[in-house]
Write a protein that holds these residues in place. Structure first.
Motif, PDB file in Angstrom:
ATOM      1  N   TYR A  76       0.838  -1.201   0.000  1.00 50.92           N
ATOM      2  CA  TYR A  76       0.000   0.000   0.000  1.00 50.92           C
ATOM      3  C   TYR A  76       0.875   1.254   0.000  1.00 50.92           C
ATOM      4  N   SER A  80       0.813   3.957  -2.902  1.00 54.23           N
ATOM      5  CA  SER A  80       0.419   5.302  -2.497  1.00 54.23           C
ATOM      6  C   SER A  80       1.494   6.321  -2.883  1.00 54.23           C
ATOM      7  N   ASN A  99      -9.508  10.298  -6.386  1.00 53.89           N
ATOM      8  CA  ASN A  99     -10.279   9.128  -6.821  1.00 53.89           C
ATOM      9  C   ASN A  99      -9.425   7.867  -6.825  1.00 53.89           C
ATOM     10  N   LYS A 100      -8.199   7.989  -7.332  1.00 51.31           N
ATOM     11  CA  LYS A 100      -7.295   6.843  -7.374  1.00 51.31           C
ATOM     12  C   LYS A 100      -6.945   6.371  -5.957  1.00 51.31           C
ATOM     13  N   ASP A 102      -8.830   6.737  -3.311  1.00 51.93           N
ATOM     14  CA  ASP A 102     -10.023   6.090  -2.765  1.00 51.93           C
ATOM     15  C   ASP A 102     -10.107   4.631  -3.220  1.00 51.93           C
ATOM     16  N   ILE A 103      -9.811   4.398  -4.502  1.00 54.70           N
ATOM     17  CA  ILE A 103      -9.834   3.036  -5.033  1.00 54.70           C
ATOM     18  C   ILE A 103      -8.768   2.187  -4.333  1.00 54.70           C
ATOM     19  N   ASN A 105      -7.422   2.710  -1.346  1.00 51.22           N
ATOM     20  CA  ASN A 105      -7.837   2.512   0.045  1.00 51.22           C
ATOM     21  C   ASN A 105      -8.907   1.433   0.156  1.00 51.22           C
ATOM     22  N   ASP A 106      -9.843   1.440  -0.792  1.00 54.07           N
ATOM     23  CA  ASP A 106     -10.882   0.395  -0.783  1.00 54.07           C
ATOM     24  C   ASP A 106     -10.275  -0.987  -1.010  1.00 54.07           C
ATOM     25  N   TYR A 107      -9.317  -1.066  -1.914  1.00 57.14           N
ATOM     26  CA  TYR A 107      -8.692  -2.360  -2.208  1.00 57.14           C
ATOM     27  C   TYR A 107      -7.974  -2.920  -0.990  1.00 57.14           C
ATOM     28  N   LYS A 109      -8.567  -1.987   2.062  1.00 54.16           N
ATOM     29  CA  LYS A 109      -9.475  -1.872   3.206  1.00 54.16           C
ATOM     30  C   LYS A 109      -8.893  -0.935   4.278  1.00 54.16           C
ATOM     31  N   ASP A 111      -9.262   2.798   6.011  1.00 53.77           N
ATOM     32  CA  ASP A 111     -10.267   3.857   6.207  1.00 53.77           C
ATOM     33  C   ASP A 111      -9.681   5.223   5.976  1.00 53.77           C
TER      34      ASP A 111
END
Length: 111
Positions: A76, A80, A99-100, A102-103, A105-107, A109, A111
């Protein structure tokens, strides 16, 4: 070129390649040794009845999950940093970078 010079160059090339490979794998060997030593210590604790078999299994699973989380976090951080660098050099706008991230961070997991 005579034979002695050729042998000297071949020996130097061998030493350079050997040193490069050795340097490349030494961190992996050290990490594996540390993990093996921890496992042996845990098994010794089980052998002297400080840990039960089930506790030993739980502890080993805990270490494996922790190691996996550390690897995920390292990945990560790399991703990042790459996205941040792309934003800083002007490839991504602030909105696209957000946006990138956010994607990403979602991948992972996060917050």
């Amino acid at each position: 070129m005579d034979l002695n010079t050729l042998l000297l160059w071949a020996a130097m090339l061998f030493l350079i390649i050997f040193a490069a490979v050795r340097l490349a794998i030494s961190p992996l060997i050290e990490k594996k040794y540390i993990i093996d030593q921890e496992s042996r210590d845990l098994v010794k604790l089980r052998d002297i009845d400080v840990l039960s078999d089930s506790e030993l299994e739980e502890i080993i699973e805990f270490y494996q999950k922790k190691n996996l989380k550390n690897k995920d976090y390292e990945q990560y951080q790399k991703y990042s940093s790459a996205l941040k660098e792309l934003k800083e050099i002007g490839y991504f706008s602030e909105e696209k970078y957000s946006n990138k991230m956010d994607i990403l961070n979602d991948y992972f997991k996060i917050d």
